[in-house]
Design a protein around this motif. Structure first.
Motif, PDB file in Angstrom:
ATOM      1  N   SER A 169      67.514 -58.820 -62.511  1.00  0.00           N
ATOM      2  CA  SER A 169      68.484 -59.701 -63.179  1.00  0.00           C
ATOM      3  C   SER A 169      67.742 -60.688 -64.062  1.00  0.00           C
ATOM      4  CB  SER A 169      69.309 -60.432 -62.130  1.00  0.00           C
ATOM      5  OG  SER A 169      68.533 -61.457 -61.573  1.00  0.00           O
TER       6      SER A 169
ATOM      7  N   HIS B 205      65.547 -62.488 -61.320  1.00  0.00           N
ATOM      8  CA  HIS B 205      64.699 -61.791 -60.353  1.00  0.00           C
ATOM      9  C   HIS B 205      64.331 -60.367 -60.740  1.00  0.00           C
ATOM     10  CE1 HIS B 205      68.012 -64.081 -58.528  1.00  0.00           C
ATOM     11  NE2 HIS B 205      68.764 -63.037 -58.791  1.00  0.00           N
TER      12      HIS B 205
ATOM     13  N   HIS C 201      71.943 -59.854 -52.790  1.00  0.00           N
ATOM     14  CA  HIS C 201      71.970 -58.829 -53.844  1.00  0.00           C
ATOM     15  C   HIS C 201      71.803 -57.445 -53.211  1.00  0.00           C
ATOM     16  CE1 HIS C 201      72.399 -60.529 -57.799  1.00  0.00           C
ATOM     17  NE2 HIS C 201      71.495 -61.460 -57.583  1.00  0.00           N
TER      18      HIS C 201
ATOM     19  N   HIS D 166      69.985 -65.624 -51.268  1.00  0.00           N
ATOM     20  CA  HIS D 166      70.581 -64.977 -52.437  1.00  0.00           C
ATOM     21  C   HIS D 166      70.011 -63.574 -52.697  1.00  0.00           C
ATOM     22  CE1 HIS D 166      72.327 -65.123 -56.554  1.00  0.00           C
ATOM     23  NE2 HIS D 166      71.243 -64.449 -56.891  1.00  0.00           N
TER      24      HIS D 166
ATOM     25  N   ASP E 209      75.646 -62.142 -60.337  1.00  0.00           N
ATOM     26  CA  ASP E 209      75.793 -63.169 -59.304  1.00  0.00           C
ATOM     27  C   ASP E 209      77.271 -63.343 -58.939  1.00  0.00           C
ATOM     28  OD1 ASP E 209      73.131 -63.457 -59.229  1.00  0.00           O
ATOM     29  OD2 ASP E 209      73.042 -65.381 -60.270  1.00  0.00           O
TER      30      ASP E 209
HETATM   31 ZN    ZN Z   1      71.073 -63.200 -58.637  1.00  0.00          ZN
END
Ligand code: ZN
Ligand code: KG4
Length: 340
Positions: A142, A145, A118, A114, A309
């Motif tokens: 985000s 993260h 990004h 993931h 996302d």
């Molecule tokens: Zn994310």
């Protein structure tokens, strides 16, 4: 349709968004996202509820993605899915679905990290956005993260720094919660901040060595500050909301900018690509524009739908892995903690 075109179905289910996308090579034909509203009333993501909602959403979301792209599943070249990092129960839904469908259609399966997705979202074909040249620095910010990554090539990335506690989005959301704003509070803090004075109140910046971040101390100092002020004046938040938000946002952005500057000094790289939901923040966008003008940086921000996302970013990784012949075994398992 050219015979060598590659069609990827991509699935993302790492947190609280169920998403499916169809890509033809590096072009996005559809990118459907079902956002789970149920978490709003709890002020944050409830993992068990997220898994259940993914189970309800996954089939309709995939159908919608295929229909919007006008693609039949028999045309698919491969299925890419988020293996991790994320909430295990959420990841399991997307992983099991992708594995079963790939086996049913007898097409290859591609596992995607993931966080890499990004970053590679910057390589989605978009005539309005230029793509960063390697090497570049990526700042992923985000609700889940906060990382600074040195990106040397599509799959040659090095995490230079990351948060030791809360993510930057959490810092926004938790500050907003202290101020009585609903979840997710980041966009609301941003909105109020635009009307307030950034130097009205001062909050301490954490002292963290190197390129790592910490945001939990800031949250605590905001909490103590608000508790003290509202004790003396119960209407303090109401009267000063814009100034409080502007001061909080200023501090968070200072923390981010200090580290990006340091990363640039240490690596000699002035190309910076940002992603993640917090990339929508008007303050960070203004700071980056200023850095572009004053320090000669080149900054890259993908379209907002590819910042938060989404499955399109999983699809672009899938496309590059397909080109590199990197496929997953059918017994692959989801991974809640997944470093690269
Ligand atoms: Zn994310
Ligand atoms: O990438 P994202 O949609 O989901 C993940 O957390 O992975 O990011 C959501 C985060 C939330 O914490 C939200 O408050 C924050 O991004 N956010 C913002 C803004 N828009 C979204 N934070 C500050 N300013 C904004 N304009």
């Amino acid at each position: 349709m050219k015979s060598k075109d590659i069609y990827i179905l991509a699935i993302e289910s790492s947190c609280d968004d169920t998403s499916a996308a169809i890509l033809c090579n590096d072009r996005v034909l559809s990118n459907v996202v079902a956002t789970q509203e149920i978490h709003k009333q709890y002020g944050g993501v409830v993992p068990e509820l997220a898994s259940r909602a993914h189970q309800q959403n996954i089939v309709p979301v995939v159908h919608q993605a295929l229909a919007k792209a006008n693609i039949d599943k028999k045309q698919l070249s491969a299925i890419a899915f988020t293996r991790g990092p994320g909430l295990l129960g959420s990841l399991l839904v997307g992983t099991s679905f992708a594995k079963s469908l790939a086996q049913g259609l007898d097409i290859p399966l591609i596992e995607v990290n993931h966080m890499q997705a990004h970053i590679l979202a910057h390589f989605i074909d978009d005539e309005k956005q230029s793509k960063p040249e390697f090497p570049f620095l990526a700042l992923t910010i985000s609700g889940g993260h906060t990382q600074i990554v040195l990106v040397k090539d599509y799959f040659d990335m090095e995490v230079l720094g990351e948060t030791l506690d809360d993510a930057v989005g959490e810092a926004f959301d938790k500050s907003a919660k202290i101020l009585g704003l609903p979840y997710p509070g980041g966009p609301l803090v941003d909105k109020c901040a635009r009307l307030g004075k950034a130097d009205a109140f001062t909050f301490p910046k954490p002292k963290v060595e190197g390129l790592n971040f910490s945001f939990s101390g800031l949250k605590t100092s905001i909490l103590y500050f608000i508790q003290k002020q509202t004790k003396a004046d119960p209407k303090f938040i109401e009267t000063h909301l814009n100034d409080i938000c502007a001061s909080i946002q200023y501090t968070i952005l200072e923390i981010l900018m200090d580290k990006i500057k340091l990363a640039s000094e240490q690596t000699g790289i002035t190309r910076l690509a940002i992603g993640g939901g917090v990339a929508a923040n008007s303050g960070i966008r203004a700071r980056l524009q200023k850095a572009q003008k004053e320090w000669g940086w080149q900054t890259y921000i993908p379209k907002f739908e590819f910042c938060t996302d989404n499955a399109a970013m999983i699809g672009i990784v899938g496309y590059h892995k397909f080109l590199a012949n990197t496929f997953a075994k059918t017994n692959i398992a989801a991974k809640a903690r997944y470093k690269y």
